[in-house]
Design a protein around this motif. Structure first.
Motif, PDB file in Angstrom:
ATOM      1  N   ASN A 166     -34.378  39.245 -64.217  1.00 26.82           N
ATOM      2  CA  ASN A 166     -35.137  38.205 -63.519  1.00 26.82           C
ATOM      3  C   ASN A 166     -35.351  38.437 -62.026  1.00 26.82           C
ATOM      4  OD1 ASN A 166     -35.234  36.272 -65.912  1.00 26.82           O
ATOM      5  ND2 ASN A 166     -33.065  36.710 -65.692  1.00 26.82           N
ATOM      6  N   SER A 167     -34.800  39.518 -61.493  1.00 28.91           N
ATOM      7  CA  SER A 167     -35.009  39.819 -60.075  1.00 28.91           C
ATOM      8  C   SER A 167     -34.649  41.275 -59.824  1.00 28.91           C
ATOM      9  CB  SER A 167     -34.140  38.919 -59.186  1.00 28.91           C
ATOM     10  OG  SER A 167     -32.770  39.250 -59.360  1.00 28.91           O
ATOM     11  N   GLY A 168     -35.062  41.767 -58.663  1.00 27.56           N
ATOM     12  CA  GLY A 168     -34.687  43.117 -58.262  1.00 27.56           C
ATOM     13  C   GLY A 168     -33.188  43.242 -58.093  1.00 27.56           C
ATOM     14  N   THR A 169     -32.570  42.205 -57.544  1.00 27.26           N
ATOM     15  CA  THR A 169     -31.115  42.192 -57.355  1.00 27.26           C
ATOM     16  C   THR A 169     -30.388  42.417 -58.674  1.00 27.26           C
ATOM     17  OG1 THR A 169     -31.042  40.826 -55.367  1.00 27.26           O
ATOM     18  CG2 THR A 169     -29.191  40.594 -56.885  1.00 27.26           C
ATOM     19  N   GLU A 170     -30.820  41.691 -59.693  1.00 26.91           N
ATOM     20  CA  GLU A 170     -30.181  41.835 -61.000  1.00 26.91           C
ATOM     21  C   GLU A 170     -30.364  43.265 -61.537  1.00 26.91           C
ATOM     22  OE1 GLU A 170     -30.516  39.271 -64.786  1.00 26.91           O
ATOM     23  OE2 GLU A 170     -31.600  38.201 -63.228  1.00 26.91           O
ATOM     24  N   GLY A 178     -31.313  51.203 -46.292  1.00 33.69           N
ATOM     25  CA  GLY A 178     -31.830  50.945 -47.634  1.00 33.69           C
ATOM     26  C   GLY A 178     -31.469  49.536 -48.048  1.00 33.69           C
ATOM     27  N   TYR A 179     -32.307  48.909 -48.855  1.00 35.09           N
ATOM     28  CA  TYR A 179     -32.019  47.561 -49.338  1.00 35.09           C
ATOM     29  C   TYR A 179     -32.145  47.565 -50.848  1.00 35.09           C
ATOM     30  CZ  TYR A 179     -32.300  42.511 -50.100  1.00 35.09           C
ATOM     31  OH  TYR A 179     -32.073  41.226 -50.536  1.00 35.09           O
ATOM     32  N   HIS A 180     -31.130  47.035 -51.497  1.00 36.26           N
ATOM     33  CA  HIS A 180     -31.156  47.008 -52.964  1.00 36.26           C
ATOM     34  C   HIS A 180     -30.788  45.631 -53.491  1.00 36.26           C
ATOM     35  CE1 HIS A 180     -31.581  51.301 -52.538  1.00 36.26           C
ATOM     36  NE2 HIS A 180     -30.491  51.337 -51.801  1.00 36.26           N
ATOM     37  N   GLY A 181     -31.197  44.590 -52.764  1.00 32.61           N
ATOM     38  CA  GLY A 181     -30.841  43.244 -53.173  1.00 32.61           C
ATOM     39  C   GLY A 181     -29.465  42.881 -52.653  1.00 32.61           C
ATOM     40  N   VAL A 182     -28.922  41.772 -53.180  1.00 30.43           N
ATOM     41  CA  VAL A 182     -27.749  41.173 -52.547  1.00 30.43           C
ATOM     42  C   VAL A 182     -26.449  41.328 -53.350  1.00 30.43           C
ATOM     43  CG1 VAL A 182     -29.140  39.602 -51.180  1.00 30.43           C
ATOM     44  CG2 VAL A 182     -28.372  38.880 -53.440  1.00 30.43           C
ATOM     45  N   GLY A 211     -39.201  45.524 -59.944  1.00 31.89           N
ATOM     46  CA  GLY A 211     -39.271  44.092 -59.664  1.00 31.89           C
ATOM     47  C   GLY A 211     -40.633  43.790 -59.077  1.00 31.89           C
ATOM     48  N   LYS A 212     -40.720  42.705 -58.324  1.00 31.75           N
ATOM     49  CA  LYS A 212     -41.943  42.381 -57.569  1.00 31.75           C
ATOM     50  C   LYS A 212     -43.218  42.526 -58.406  1.00 31.75           C
ATOM     51  CE  LYS A 212     -39.437  42.734 -53.346  1.00 31.75           C
ATOM     52  NZ  LYS A 212     -38.601  43.610 -52.599  1.00 31.75           N
ATOM     53  N   ILE A 213     -43.951  43.629 -58.319  1.00 31.47           N
ATOM     54  CA  ILE A 213     -45.257  43.734 -58.994  1.00 31.47           C
ATOM     55  C   ILE A 213     -45.153  43.488 -60.499  1.00 31.47           C
ATOM     56  CG2 ILE A 213     -47.075  45.392 -59.659  1.00 31.47           C
ATOM     57  CD1 ILE A 213     -46.964  46.455 -56.784  1.00 31.47           C
ATOM     58  N   PHE A 243     -33.657  55.641 -58.684  1.00 29.35           N
ATOM     59  CA  PHE A 243     -34.729  55.305 -57.751  1.00 29.35           C
ATOM     60  C   PHE A 243     -34.912  53.794 -57.779  1.00 29.35           C
ATOM     61  CE2 PHE A 243     -37.677  59.282 -57.200  1.00 29.35           C
ATOM     62  CZ  PHE A 243     -36.644  59.952 -56.569  1.00 29.35           C
ATOM     63  N   ASP A 244     -34.705  53.179 -56.638  1.00 27.65           N
ATOM     64  CA  ASP A 244     -34.988  51.748 -56.538  1.00 27.65           C
ATOM     65  C   ASP A 244     -36.464  51.604 -56.170  1.00 27.65           C
ATOM     66  OD1 ASP A 244     -35.255  49.087 -56.050  1.00 27.65           O
ATOM     67  OD2 ASP A 244     -33.530  48.920 -54.704  1.00 27.65           O
ATOM     68  N   GLU A 245     -37.278  51.351 -57.196  1.00 34.61           N
ATOM     69  CA  GLU A 245     -38.729  51.210 -56.997  1.00 34.61           C
ATOM     70  C   GLU A 245     -39.155  49.744 -57.122  1.00 34.61           C
ATOM     71  OE1 GLU A 245     -41.541  53.966 -57.215  1.00 34.61           O
ATOM     72  OE2 GLU A 245     -40.517  55.484 -58.440  1.00 34.61           O
ATOM     73  N   VAL A 246     -38.249  48.839 -56.768  1.00 38.63           N
ATOM     74  CA  VAL A 246     -38.599  47.417 -56.791  1.00 38.63           C
ATOM     75  C   VAL A 246     -39.826  47.176 -55.899  1.00 38.63           C
ATOM     76  CG1 VAL A 246     -37.818  45.101 -56.136  1.00 38.63           C
ATOM     77  CG2 VAL A 246     -36.291  46.615 -57.405  1.00 38.63           C
ATOM     78  N   MET A 247     -39.882  47.872 -54.763  1.00 38.27           N
ATOM     79  CA  MET A 247     -41.023  47.709 -53.862  1.00 38.27           C
ATOM     80  C   MET A 247     -42.152  48.700 -54.167  1.00 38.27           C
ATOM     81  SD  MET A 247     -41.081  47.857 -49.706  1.00 38.27           S
ATOM     82  CE  MET A 247     -40.077  46.394 -49.469  1.00 38.27           C
ATOM     83  N   THR A 248     -41.803  49.965 -54.408  1.00 39.85           N
ATOM     84  CA  THR A 248     -42.836  51.010 -54.512  1.00 39.85           C
ATOM     85  C   THR A 248     -43.443  51.124 -55.909  1.00 39.85           C
ATOM     86  OG1 THR A 248     -41.045  52.587 -54.928  1.00 39.85           O
ATOM     87  CG2 THR A 248     -41.854  52.420 -52.666  1.00 39.85           C
ATOM     88  N   GLY A 294     -38.566  51.003 -47.523  1.00 37.78           N
ATOM     89  CA  GLY A 294     -39.490  49.918 -47.206  1.00 37.78           C
ATOM     90  C   GLY A 294     -38.791  48.697 -46.649  1.00 37.78           C
ATOM     91  N   ASN A 295     -37.498  48.809 -46.417  1.00 37.73           N
ATOM     92  CA  ASN A 295     -36.756  47.669 -45.904  1.00 37.73           C
ATOM     93  C   ASN A 295     -36.146  47.957 -44.544  1.00 37.73           C
ATOM     94  OD1 ASN A 295     -36.750  45.382 -48.042  1.00 37.73           O
ATOM     95  ND2 ASN A 295     -36.454  47.233 -49.252  1.00 37.73           N
ATOM     96  N   MET A 296     -36.516  49.100 -43.944  1.00 35.22           N
ATOM     97  CA  MET A 296     -36.221  49.336 -42.522  1.00 35.22           C
ATOM     98  C   MET A 296     -37.580  49.667 -41.906  1.00 35.22           C
ATOM     99  SD  MET A 296     -34.384  53.054 -42.540  1.00 35.22           S
ATOM    100  CE  MET A 296     -34.376  54.147 -43.949  1.00 35.22           C
TER     101      MET A 296
HETATM  102  C1  LIG Z   1     -37.010  43.300 -52.798  1.00 31.07           C
HETATM  103  C2  LIG Z   1     -36.139  44.440 -53.130  1.00 31.07           C
HETATM  104  C3  LIG Z   1     -34.980  44.292 -53.909  1.00 31.07           C
HETATM  105  C4  LIG Z   1     -34.467  42.938 -54.333  1.00 31.07           C
HETATM  106  O1  LIG Z   1     -35.327  42.288 -55.215  1.00 31.07           O
HETATM  107  P1  LIG Z   1     -35.175  40.690 -55.391  1.00 31.07           P
HETATM  108  O2  LIG Z   1     -36.148  40.365 -56.460  1.00 31.07           O
HETATM  109  O3  LIG Z   1     -35.489  40.099 -54.057  1.00 31.07           O
HETATM  110  O4  LIG Z   1     -33.762  40.423 -55.790  1.00 31.07           O
HETATM  111  C5  LIG Z   1     -34.274  45.420 -54.277  1.00 31.07           C
HETATM  112  N1  LIG Z   1     -34.679  46.644 -53.879  1.00 31.07           N
HETATM  113  C6  LIG Z   1     -35.772  46.832 -53.126  1.00 31.07           C
HETATM  114  C7  LIG Z   1     -36.179  48.211 -52.756  1.00 31.07           C
HETATM  115  C8  LIG Z   1     -36.532  45.743 -52.705  1.00 31.07           C
HETATM  116  O5  LIG Z   1     -37.589  45.945 -51.925  1.00 31.07           O
END
Ligand SMILES: *Cc1c(COP(=O)(O)O)cnc(C)c1O
Length: 430
Positions: free
Chosen positions: A113-117, A141-145, A264-266, A236-241, A208-210
């Motif tokens: 249900n989310s990128g974090t998950e 780098g950002y990979h959710g919380v 995630g996202k798209i 590869f965390d492609e939640v954004m890309t 994409g998070n810096m």
């Molecule tokens: C947004 C993002 C996440 C987190 O996704 P959420 O849906 O906000 O939990 C994880 N990784 C990357 C690369 C993101 O850009």
């Protein structure tokens, strides 16, 4: 409650910081956020009726423009049949087949249900499959919380991580190591020391998070080689890309095959959706096929699947990405020109559909360079643009997004606002 200010006052009484996700609160640019009432195409309208040309796109999902008629129609059709079933539904299968077709490295996947998950589950899978505990990530780098990601580098690359938020246990942070992004040699040194204890490397293939920092030639290749040589999983965390920079994501753009990918996202088209997937032998270890546990009450929700499928159909149409790439390039070149005319030190990075603005002479290729930019100049520019009806991400460290609804007129409007705004930045600095 009809004004932004009044809403924010009420919100601040009941929601921490007045928001449900921190960056929305405008803390890093100052001032108060506006409250959106409606969105369409490239634009947002706030509760006071003011229109903004939007370069945030709900932080990534709105690549086809806000409230796209095809996505909306798909959701309306799905809603007619019920909101959630708690049993398998056909749309989940269609979604799985659509994703695996677009990203061939994903042989099997699990919807969440989310990128974090997605990132939390991918790391559990990597640990469970390798019987190792150490997670390697990159500074900025950002990979959710998830707890394992809210960790920053210790005093040297080879030291244990330290929590970057209260509430993250030190014992867990010890298992996350943080390396400098775009530094393949640092990764080589780490693997030489600890390669046999590393479960996985998780990386945004385009940071994409810096702000927006593309990978150096050879960086992702080096990570691929190191993981293969040492039996670690490359995530590869492609939640954004994913589906933004190319129909098959950054892995297609750069021709690198990860073991696991997080999305995630798209893929949710604006609904709360994530996914993780990859090698069949790894995904077969997820419950109930295998012993590694992960579950979700609303995972694969029929309405969310309908929105995501409509979005994937739009982005996988031939010729979807070329104009995005063109307009991103046009915007960045125009902004650099306007800054230079105003005598403002400024540079940009961009990949298709995604850009970074840096108040610095540049080039910006690392986290250290990104954080060394002139944040005060960004704040001044952000507010000058906002006054002119252009909404950039309210932080100097977030990437900007272009959608298919950003046409040449929108770019020209933005550049006109930018020419005035850069002059204001120059005056403020003088
Ligand atoms: C947004 C993002 C996440 C987190 O996704 P959420 O849906 O906000 O939990 C994880 N990784 C990357 C690369 C993101 O850009």
């Amino acid at each position: 409650m009809s004004s932004n200010h009044e809403l924010f006052q009420h919100a601040s009484e009941r929601l921490p910081g007045g928001v449900n996700s921190p960056v929305r609160a405008f803390k890093s640019v100052g001032g108060e956020p506006f409250f959106t009432a409606r969105a369409e195409g490239a634009y947002l309208w706030d509760v006071e009726g003011k229109r903004y040309l939007d370069y945030v796109g709900s932080w990534g999902p709105m690549i086809a423009g806000h409230n796209h008629p095809m996505v909306r129609a798909a959701v309306e059709r799905a809603i007619g049949n019920g909101l959630s079933f708690g049993t398998p539904c056909a749309a989940e299968v269609t979604m799985a087949e659509a994703i695996t077709r677009l990203m061939p490295s994903i042989e099997m996947l699990r919807m969440v249900n989310s990128g974090t998950e997605a990132t939390m589950a991918a790391v559990r899978l990597a640990r469970g499959a390798t019987h190792r505990d150490i997670v390697v990530k990159f500074e900025g780098g950002y990979h959710g919380v998830g707890d394992s990601f809210l960790v920053k580098a210790g005093s040297g690359a080879l030291t244990f991580g330290v929590p970057s938020s209260p509430g993250v246990p030190k014992a867990l942070a010890d298992l996350t190591l943080t390396l400098p992004y775009n530094d393949a040699d640092a990764a080589r040194v780490l693997f030489a020391e600890r390669g046999d204890r590393i479960a996985c490397v998780i990386v945004e293939p385009i940071a994409g998070n810096m702000n927006c920092i593309p990978p150096h030639a050879g960086f992702l290749e080096a990570l691929r080689e190191l993981c293969s040589a040492h039996g670690a999983i490359l995530i590869f965390d492609e939640v954004m890309t994913g589906f933004r920079v190319a129909p098959g994501g950054a892995q297609q753009l750069y021709g690198i095959t990860p073991d696991l990918t997080t999305l995630g996202k798209i893929i949710g088209g604006g609904m709360p959706v994530g996914a993780y997937g990859g090698r069949r032998d790894l995904m077969q270890q997820i419950a109930p096929a295998g012993p590694i546990y992960q579950a979700g009450t609303l995972s694969g929700n029929p309405v969310a699947m309908a929105a995501g499928l409509a979005m994937l159909e739009l982005v996988s149409a031939p010729g979807f990405h070329a104009p995005l790439e063109q307009r991103t390039a046009m915007l960045c070149a125009g902004l650099e020109q306007a800054a230079s005319a105003a005598g403002v030190a400024f540079t940009t990075n961009h990949v298709p559909g995604m850009f970074g603005l840096f108040f610095s002479v540049g080039p910006v290729r690392s986290y250290a360079q990104a954080t060394a930019c002139d944040v005060a100049a960004f704040r001044c520019f952000f507010h000058a643009m906002l006054e002119r009806g252009v909404y950039l991400a309210p932080s100097a460290f977030e990437a900007g997004f272009i959608s298919a609804a950003h046409g040449e007129n929108e770019i020209e409007t933005t550049l006109q606002a930018a020419r005035e705004s850069f002059r204001i930045v120059a005056k403020a600095a003088a």
